[in-house]
Design an enzyme around this catalytic site. Structure first.
Site, PDB file in Angstrom:
ATOM      1  N   ALA A 131       0.834  -1.201   0.000  1.00  0.00           N
ATOM      2  CA  ALA A 131       0.000   0.000   0.000  1.00  0.00           C
ATOM      3  C   ALA A 131       0.864   1.244   0.000  1.00  0.00           C
ATOM      4  CB  ALA A 131      -0.907  -0.010   1.224  1.00  0.00           C
ATOM      5  N   LYS A 132       0.173   2.370  -0.037  1.00  0.00           N
ATOM      6  CA  LYS A 132       0.877   3.623  -0.274  1.00  0.00           C
ATOM      7  C   LYS A 132       1.907   3.972   0.800  1.00  0.00           C
ATOM      8  CE  LYS A 132      -1.957   5.646  -3.657  1.00  0.00           C
ATOM      9  NZ  LYS A 132      -3.386   5.362  -3.597  1.00  0.00           N
ATOM     10  N   ARG A 133       1.729   3.451   1.996  1.00  0.00           N
ATOM     11  CA  ARG A 133       2.650   3.890   3.038  1.00  0.00           C
ATOM     12  C   ARG A 133       4.078   3.370   2.821  1.00  0.00           C
ATOM     13  NH1 ARG A 133       2.133  -0.848   6.148  1.00  0.00           N
ATOM     14  NH2 ARG A 133       0.079  -1.651   5.653  1.00  0.00           N
ATOM     15  N   ASN A 134       4.219   2.333   1.987  1.00  0.00           N
ATOM     16  CA  ASN A 134       5.577   1.916   1.657  1.00  0.00           C
ATOM     17  C   ASN A 134       6.052   2.777   0.496  1.00  0.00           C
ATOM     18  OD1 ASN A 134       3.726  -0.670   2.084  1.00  0.00           O
ATOM     19  ND2 ASN A 134       5.615  -0.867   3.209  1.00  0.00           N
TER      20      ASN A 134
END
Ligand code: GLU
Length: 471
Positions: free
Chosen positions: A252-255
Site C-alpha cells: 500500500a501507499k505507506r511503503n
C-alpha cells in the site's frame, strides 16, 4: 467478438505498482487475442483527485512499454475516456434505471443515515440502507426535487436472490443479494459513483473481459445487478490477487516503493520490472523465470494465474534486474547510468569500468557505489585492513606488492608472483589479497583486483599503497 480489456485507475496519487501489475495482465490477454487494451480515467471521486496524477499514470505505463490502444490523450471510437467528461451519459442511463424502478431517489439526510448506521452497529447487524425512500410517492419525490433537496439515487436491490458469476481465475463465486446494500449510483454532487460509472462505461466501451484486482470481488454482485437491470450481457470477470508485503500486508501507499516512478527513478529496467510482476502473478508452463512480455502474451492462460497473495520481494526484483543489466551492451548501460553518475568520467574510462562492474550492478542508481573508488581516493579503515595481520606485517605485504607491480606491471603475471609469495610466507591467500583490495579500493568486495588496478594505472596504485604504508 473482439476481446477488449481495460484498466480504470483513479487519478488520486502516484501511479501505483498494482496498476502496472494489473495492466500487464489486461494488456497481455488482449494482445494474445488480437484485441484492444483501453485506459480509462475514473475521476468521479472529486475529493480524492490529485493534480498531475493522470498524466503521471499515462507516462509511467508508457515507460513500462504497456501501450493502450485508446486512452484520454490518444482518444478512440468509444471516448471520452475520462469519466468526468461523461456525466450526461451516466445521467441518461441512471434515469432509465429510475424509470424502470431499478433505482430510486433517496433524500435521507446525513444525520438520519448516521443514526441508522449506529443503530445497526449496536444491534450487530449489517450496516445497510433501510430502503426508507423506496416508497416515497411520486408527488413527494417531485416536490423534493423541485425544492432542490439534496438527494442521491440508489440501486434497488431485491432480497432473496442468488447472484452468481464465474471468475476466470477463481471459478464460481456466489453472493446472496440480501447482503448487497442499496448502493448509491448517483451522488448529491451529480457525479456517479464508481459502481454506476464502471458498469455503464465497460458496457459502452465494449469491454469483454474485466481483469482487475481482488479488492473488487465484493463489488461485482452490484455490477452484475446493474448489467441485469439494463438488460446487458455480463462480461467475463477475472480477479487477480493483490500484491503483498513479506508480512502479508497489502502493498500500500505507506511503503515508499508503491509508485511506478520510484522504480524508474531507482534505475530499474522496465522489462525487468514487468518480468518480475508477471512472475508474481503467473507461472510459466516450463517453469521459466526470465522471459519477455512477448512470451507472456503468447503463453498466458488464466489457469496458471496465482490465486494466493503474491509476496513482493524487492531482492528478487533486484536480482532479475541484475540479469537484465548483464544482457545489455556496454553502450546501452552507459546510456542508462549516465543520468545517475556523480562524476565526470571520460567515455573510454567509463566503458572500461562498466565492463568490470556490469555483472555486479543490480540497479543503475547504485552505479556510484561501484565506481567511486575509480574516481576518488577511498577512505581506508585501518581497523579493517589490519583485521588479520598486525600493522607491521600489513606494511610488509603492501611494500612487496607495490615492488612486484612496479617491476612486472599490473599484470596477471604479477598476480601469480604475489600468490607464490603469499604461499611461501604462509599467508592465507584470501586474507592476503584482501589487504591489497582494501588498500586500493577501501572495500572488501570489488571487481577483479588486477583489472581494477589496470584502470587506475600504476601511479595511482602506487600512491594509494604508499599512503597506507605511511599512515
Ligand atoms: N477506479 C477503480 C480503481 O481505481 C477501477 C476498478 C475496476 O477495475 O473496476 O481501481
Amino acid at each position: 467478438m473482439k476481446v477488449r480489456t481495460r484498466i480504470a485507475p483513479s487519478p488520486t496519487g502516484d501511479p501505483h505498482i498494482g496498476t502496472l501489475y494489473q495492466s500487464i495482465f489486461d494488456y497481455a490477454f488482449s494482445k494474445q487475442n488480437n484485441g484492444d487494451f483501453i485506459l480509462r480515467i475514473e475521476d468521479t471521486d472529486r475529493e480524492r483527485l490529485k493534480e498531475g496524477s493522470e498524466i503521471n499514470i499515462i507516462q509511467s505505463l508508457k515507460w513500462a512499454g504497456i501501450k493502450p490502444d485508446e486512452d484520454p490523450i490518444i482518444g478512440g471510437e468509444f471516448g471520452p475516456y475520462r469519466q468526468s467528461e461523461r456525466l450526461e451519459i451516466y445521467h441518461k442511463y441512471i434515469q432509465e434505471l429510475i424509470d424502470n424502478k431499478y433505482a430510486y431517489y433517496c433524500f435521507c439526510s446525513k444525520e438520519r443515515l448516521d443514526e441508522l448506521r449506529q443503530n445497526q452497529i449496536k444491534q450487530k447487524i449489517q450496516a445497510k440502507y433501510d430502503k426508507f425512500c423506496l416508497n416515497l410517492k411520486k408527488d413527494e419525490i417531485d416536490k423534493n426535487l423541485k425544492e432542490g433537496i439534496p438527494h442521491v439515487v440508489r440501486l434497488n436491490v431485491k432480497p432473496g436472490e442468488d447472484i452468481i458469476f464465474e471468475d476466470l481465475i477463481r471459478g464460481e463465486i456466489k453472493f446472496k443479494s440480501d447482503i448487497v446494500d442499496d448502493q448509491v449510483l448517483l451522488k448529491s454532487d451529480g457525479y456517479p459513483t464508481y459502481h454506476a460509472a464502471v458498469v455503464i462505461d465497460d458496457y459502452l466501451m465494449k469491454i469483454t473481459h474485466i481483469i482487475r484486482g481482488e479488492e473488487w470481488i465484493s463489488s461485482t454482485p452490484k455490477h452484475i445487478l446493474l448489467y441485469k437491470a439494463f438488460g446487458w450481457d455480463i462480461p467475463y470477470f477475472a480477479h487477480l490477487s493483490l500484491l503483498r508485503n513479506r508480512d502479508k500486508s497489502k502493498v500500500a501507499k505507506r511503503n515508499n516503493n508503491t509508485s511506478i516512478n520510484w522504480y524508474k527513478e531507482k534505475g530499474f529496467l522496465p522489462e525487468a520490472l514487468i518480468n518480475y510482476l508477471i512472475l508474481l502473478g503467473w507461472s510459466h508452463p516450463d517453469g521459466k523465470e526470465i522471459f519477455p512480455l512477448s512470451e507472456f502474451i503468447s503463453k498466458f492462460s488464466f489457469d496458471r494465474v496465482n490465486k494466493g497473495g503474491p509476496i513482493f520481494d524487492i531482492d528478487k526484483l533486484r536480482w532479475i534486474n541484475g540479469l537484465y543489466i548483464r544482457s545489455k551492451s556496454i553502450n546501452e548501460i552507459k546510456k542508462y547510468v549516465k543520468p545517475f553518475l556523480n562524476y565526470e568520467i571520460d567515455n573510454q574510462k567509463l566503458e572500461e569500468i562498466i565492463k568490470l562492474v556490469q555483472d555486479r550492478l543490480k540497479v543503475f542508481s547504485e552505479i556510484n557505489e561501484y565506481i567511486n573508488f575509480f574516481i576518488e581516493k577511498p577512505n581506508i579503515d585501518m581497523k579493517m585492513i589490519t583485521e588479520n595481520y598486525p600493522i607491521n606485517e600489513v606494511k610488509v605485504i603492501l611494500k612487496h606488492t607495490i615492488d612486484t607491480l612496479i617491476k612486472n606491471g599490473i599484470t596477471h603475471e604479477s598476480e601469480t608472483l604475489l600468490r607464490e609469495y603469499a604461499n611461501k610466507n604462509n599467508y592465507n591467500i584470501g586474507n592476503f589479497f584482501m589487504i591489497i583490495r582494501i588498500a586500493i579500493t577501501g572495500k572488501t568486495a570489488t571487481p577483479p583486483l588486477i583489472e581494477t588496478m589496470q584502470i587506475l594505472g600504476i601511479d595511482e596504485v602506487k600512491e594509494r599503497i604508499c599512503n597506507i604504508i605511511d599512515k
